[in-house]
Design a protein around this motif. Structure first.
Motif, mmCIF file in Angstrom:
data_model
loop_
_atom_site.group_PDB
_atom_site.id
_atom_site.type_symbol
_atom_site.label_atom_id
_atom_site.label_comp_id
_atom_site.label_asym_id
_atom_site.label_seq_id
_atom_site.Cartn_x
_atom_site.Cartn_y
_atom_site.Cartn_z
ATOM 1 N N ALA A 1 6.432 11.724 -9.227
ATOM 2 C CA ALA A 1 6.292 12.681 -8.131
ATOM 3 C C ALA A 1 4.949 12.525 -7.425
ATOM 4 C CB ALA A 1 6.452 14.102 -8.660
ATOM 5 N N ALA A 2 3.903 12.258 -8.203
ATOM 6 C CA ALA A 2 2.580 12.039 -7.590
ATOM 7 C C ALA A 2 2.608 10.811 -6.695
ATOM 8 C CB ALA A 2 1.521 11.878 -8.673
ATOM 9 N N GLY A 3 3.221 9.720 -7.171
ATOM 10 C CA GLY A 3 3.339 8.521 -6.352
ATOM 11 C C GLY A 3 4.160 8.766 -5.104
ATOM 12 N N GLY A 4 5.228 9.567 -5.225
ATOM 13 C CA GLY A 4 6.044 9.897 -4.070
ATOM 14 C C GLY A 4 5.273 10.685 -3.032
ATOM 15 N N THR A 5 4.413 11.599 -3.477
ATOM 16 C CA THR A 5 3.598 12.387 -2.546
ATOM 17 C C THR A 5 2.658 11.494 -1.743
ATOM 18 O OG1 THR A 5 3.686 14.286 -4.055
ATOM 19 C CG2 THR A 5 1.959 14.308 -2.369
ATOM 20 N N LEU A 6 2.154 10.434 -2.385
ATOM 21 C CA LEU A 6 1.226 9.526 -1.707
ATOM 22 C C LEU A 6 1.888 8.759 -0.563
ATOM 23 C CD1 LEU A 6 -1.839 8.842 -2.320
ATOM 24 C CD2 LEU A 6 -0.688 10.290 -3.977
ATOM 25 N N ILE A 7 3.222 8.719 -0.544
ATOM 26 C CA ILE A 7 3.909 8.048 0.564
ATOM 27 C C ILE A 7 3.596 8.739 1.888
ATOM 28 C CG2 ILE A 7 6.184 7.523 1.542
ATOM 29 C CD1 ILE A 7 7.198 6.974 -1.215
ATOM 30 N N LEU A 8 3.349 10.066 1.839
ATOM 31 C CA LEU A 8 2.955 10.791 3.047
ATOM 32 C C LEU A 8 1.689 10.190 3.651
ATOM 33 C CD1 LEU A 8 3.459 14.415 1.685
ATOM 34 C CD2 LEU A 8 4.859 13.305 3.458
ATOM 35 N N LEU A 9 0.816 9.692 2.797
ATOM 36 C CA LEU A 9 -0.455 9.121 3.247
ATOM 37 C C LEU A 9 -0.296 7.695 3.762
ATOM 38 C CD1 LEU A 9 -3.591 9.392 3.389
ATOM 39 C CD2 LEU A 9 -3.654 8.641 1.008
ATOM 40 N N LEU B 1 0.816 -1.207 0.000
ATOM 41 C CA LEU B 1 0.000 0.000 0.000
ATOM 42 C C LEU B 1 0.853 1.262 0.000
ATOM 43 C CD1 LEU B 1 -2.795 -0.962 2.560
ATOM 44 C CD2 LEU B 1 -3.086 -0.598 0.108
ATOM 45 N N ALA B 2 1.917 1.243 0.814
ATOM 46 C CA ALA B 2 2.720 2.451 0.994
ATOM 47 C C ALA B 2 3.513 2.808 -0.250
ATOM 48 C CB ALA B 2 3.659 2.274 2.182
ATOM 49 N N PHE B 3 4.134 1.814 -0.860
ATOM 50 C CA PHE B 3 5.039 2.101 -1.968
ATOM 51 C C PHE B 3 4.448 1.780 -3.335
ATOM 52 C CE2 PHE B 3 7.784 1.380 1.745
ATOM 53 C CZ PHE B 3 8.414 2.609 1.784
ATOM 54 N N GLY B 4 3.211 1.237 -3.347
ATOM 55 C CA GLY B 4 2.560 0.956 -4.625
ATOM 56 C C GLY B 4 2.480 2.162 -5.544
ATOM 57 N N PRO B 5 2.001 3.332 -5.050
ATOM 58 C CA PRO B 5 1.923 4.500 -5.933
ATOM 59 C C PRO B 5 3.278 4.966 -6.452
ATOM 60 C CG PRO B 5 0.523 4.804 -4.012
ATOM 61 C CD PRO B 5 1.346 3.581 -3.755
ATOM 62 N N SER B 6 4.308 4.969 -5.611
ATOM 63 C CA SER B 6 5.618 5.446 -6.070
ATOM 64 C C SER B 6 6.254 4.442 -7.025
ATOM 65 C CB SER B 6 6.539 5.704 -4.874
ATOM 66 O OG SER B 6 6.642 4.575 -4.048
ATOM 67 N N ILE B 7 6.114 3.140 -6.737
ATOM 68 C CA ILE B 7 6.629 2.123 -7.660
ATOM 69 C C ILE B 7 5.927 2.234 -9.006
ATOM 70 C CG2 ILE B 7 6.735 -0.367 -8.106
ATOM 71 C CD1 ILE B 7 7.080 -0.748 -5.073
ATOM 72 N N ALA B 8 4.606 2.408 -8.957
ATOM 73 C CA ALA B 8 3.844 2.540 -10.204
ATOM 74 C C ALA B 8 4.271 3.777 -10.982
ATOM 75 C CB ALA B 8 2.351 2.606 -9.898
ATOM 76 N N GLY B 9 4.488 4.880 -10.271
ATOM 77 C CA GLY B 9 4.923 6.100 -10.955
ATOM 78 C C GLY B 9 6.241 5.909 -11.678
ATOM 79 N N LEU B 10 7.176 5.233 -11.033
ATOM 80 C CA LEU B 10 8.471 4.973 -11.672
ATOM 81 C C LEU B 10 8.322 4.038 -12.874
ATOM 82 C CD1 LEU B 10 10.678 4.547 -8.468
ATOM 83 C CD2 LEU B 10 10.575 6.540 -9.998
ATOM 84 N N ILE C 1 -4.069 11.684 8.253
ATOM 85 C CA ILE C 1 -4.898 10.541 7.857
ATOM 86 C C ILE C 1 -4.105 9.246 8.003
ATOM 87 C CG2 ILE C 1 -6.116 9.446 5.922
ATOM 88 C CD1 ILE C 1 -6.690 12.284 4.865
ATOM 89 N N GLY C 2 -2.846 9.272 7.563
ATOM 90 C CA GLY C 2 -2.012 8.085 7.666
ATOM 91 C C GLY C 2 -1.798 7.628 9.103
ATOM 92 N N VAL C 3 -1.655 8.592 10.017
ATOM 93 C CA VAL C 3 -1.495 8.253 11.440
ATOM 94 C C VAL C 3 -2.746 7.543 11.956
ATOM 95 C CG1 VAL C 3 -1.372 9.243 13.750
ATOM 96 C CG2 VAL C 3 0.229 9.999 11.988
ATOM 97 N N GLY C 4 -3.913 8.070 11.617
ATOM 98 C CA GLY C 4 -5.162 7.432 12.044
ATOM 99 C C GLY C 4 -5.282 6.010 11.518
ATOM 100 N N ALA D 1 1.381 17.751 3.208
ATOM 101 C CA ALA D 1 2.059 16.876 4.164
ATOM 102 C C ALA D 1 1.260 16.723 5.456
ATOM 103 C CB ALA D 1 3.454 17.407 4.466
ATOM 104 N N GLY D 2 0.784 17.831 6.027
ATOM 105 C CA GLY D 2 0.061 17.782 7.291
ATOM 106 C C GLY D 2 -1.186 16.911 7.218
#
Length: 467
Positions: free
Chosen positions: A295-303, A144-153, A360-363, A354-355
């Motif tokens: 970059a979009a996938g990397g941003t999703l790592i914050l989530l 879940l965490a790295f799927g978006p960034s891996i997909a973006g690459l 949301i990710g913390v919850g 980021a905030g």
């Protein structure tokens, strides 16, 4: 070699990482898929919804089938279906073929996921089993965490088709390990609840069809009204079928347990916020903000990154705070994060988001493992597997319906283009609704778990008196 637990662990972890990547990775690819295949928003939505709907619908049925035919056999069949469907999706020449391939991939994923957990439970005992399932949960979090960034690459390097080809090829590697896995099945396996499976699956697909196609056909179109009506009728039939079966796939009697019902509501609410954002936020970041897929996938790592770390800390937290209180707080934190995320705008960068994304990710991270533990602990030991299956079905069904509903709202506000004007206002509307629903859910969960605790206390006192 056939009974070596390490081989089981390696196979299960590899396949477990691939399944969520296929979901979150596909979400990053949606804009490119729409442009390349000249597909409208409704067709593109089925790339995600088709996979999720069949995954959710077939989990309990494939679990029962694995008990009947053998876990290794059904695991292998699920992997094979997932791999073939992934490769078919990678070469699909039109959106219809891609959508069909994705629906088949969801069936394979359901079979592989349920059988993998059973194989793992059979291969390990005692403390080793706890460590194995900890790694199992981490593998899901990694996907879940790295799927978006891996997909973006992958998209930037090879194009959107690689998003489906890569998990399929990884699954083919796991298939090579299947002959080394031990076969297992319970001594007294129940039957497959085909009537429940057919009615539940059909109702879920019709409900999603109504939400996905409603903006395109018109909400008052006869086919849309008929879809919603048929979904409601099939759900009523499903409830009737499950009440009459001696061994139902969805034990409705468990919903009379307030604590269990509260946990299911918390699980459904949190994923109904998380997963639609994983699906539609990458499209917003690429088409409106102008980020690259990477970059979009990397941003999703914050989530998603907090889901890797916080499950380990939530166990320590429950030594200081009651676990139900942590669950209620986690739902409320997700709701606050959704409200905060309404700051998004066409010029939003990672610093702006980021905030709210981390909140949301913390919850999510605080509750992701705790929910399952409380759910299983809320039911009799002999019904633990049923309880686990029900909470997972609640999660998957909730996220699938939420994706479809959010997609319908965005289709209406953007005239089916997922672009501004309309994309920003549509997402803000969705986020405010998520926030309000989350706060209501947090209050409801608090009432339910307190009522469940009050009901359990007399029984606990009686038990202490007898012992």
């Amino acid at each position: 070699m056939r009974n070596r637990p390490t081989v089981v662990l390696i196979a299960v972890l590899l396949s477990t990482v691939s399944l969520p990547i296929s979901l979150t990775g596909a979400s990053v690819a949606l804009p490119d898929i729409g442009r390349d295949l000249d597909a409208g928003l409704a067709g593109v939505q089925w790339v995600v919804n088709g996979y999720n709907a069949t995954f959710a619908s077939f989990m309990l049925a494939t679990g029962a089938l694995a008990d009947l035919l053998g876990r290794r056999r059904v695991y292998a069949a699920g992997l094979a279906i997932f791999a073939v469907a992934g490769l078919a999706g990678a070469v699909a020449g039109n959106i219809v073929l891609l959508d069909v391939a994705r629906a088949l991939a969801g069936i394979g994923a359901a079979a592989a996921a349920t059988s993998a957990a059973a194989l793992l439970a059979d291969a390990f005992q005692g403390p080793a089993r706890a460590r194995a399932f900890s790694l199992f949960g981490t593998a899901i979090g990694v996907g879940l965490a790295f799927g978006p960034s891996i997909a973006g690459l992958l998209i930037e390097a090879f194009g959107w088709r690689a998003v489906f080809a890569a998990p399929a090829l990884a699954t083919c590697a796991v298939l090579a390990l299947v002959p080394l896995l031990p076969e297992s099945r319970p001594a007294h396996a129940g039957g497959v609840d085909w009537a429940g499976t057919v009615t539940f699956t059909s109702a879920l697909l019709l409900l999603i069809f109504g939400f996905v196609q409603g903006p395109e056909f018109g909400w008052s179109a006869p086919v849309i009204v008929a879809a919603f009506g048929a979904a409601a009728a099939l759900l009523a039939v499903f409830v009737r079928v499950e009440r009459r079966r001696a061994d139902p796939m969805f034990d409705l009697a468990l919903l009379a347990n307030p604590r269990f019902l509260g946990v299911c509501l918390a699980a459904a609410t949190t994923v109904a916020v998380l997963v639609p954002l994983l699906v539609y936020l990458p499209s917003y970041l690429t088409t409106v903000v102008g980020l690259s897929p990477g970059a979009a996938g990397g941003t999703l790592i914050l989530l998603t990154a907090p889901t890797l770390v916080l499950p380990l800390l939530s166990g320590a937290l429950t030594r200081l705070v009651p676990a139900p209180a942590v669950i209620v707080a986690s739902v409320a934190v997700v709701a606050v994060g959704a409200a905060w995320a309404t700051v998004l705008a066409p010029d939003s960068g990672a610093a702006t988001l980021a905030g709210p994304l981390l909140t949301i990710g913390v919850g999510i991270g605080l509750s992701i493992g705790l929910l399952d533990a409380i759910a299983i602990g809320s039911v009799a030991p002999g019904r633990a597997a049923t309880g686990a299956g029900m909470i997972n079905t609640a999660r998957l069904s909730s996220e699938t319906i939420a994706i479809a509903v959010v997609g319908a709202v965005l289709a209406s506000t953007t005239a089916g283009r997922l672009a501004d004007p309309g994309f920003t206002s549509g997402l803000r509307t969705v986020l405010w609704v998520m926030a309000g629903a989350g706060l209501v859910a947090a209050a409801t969960v608090a009432v339910l778990v307190r009522r469940g605790a009050a009901r359990a206390e007399p029984a606990a006192r009686a038990y202490r008196g007898v012992s």
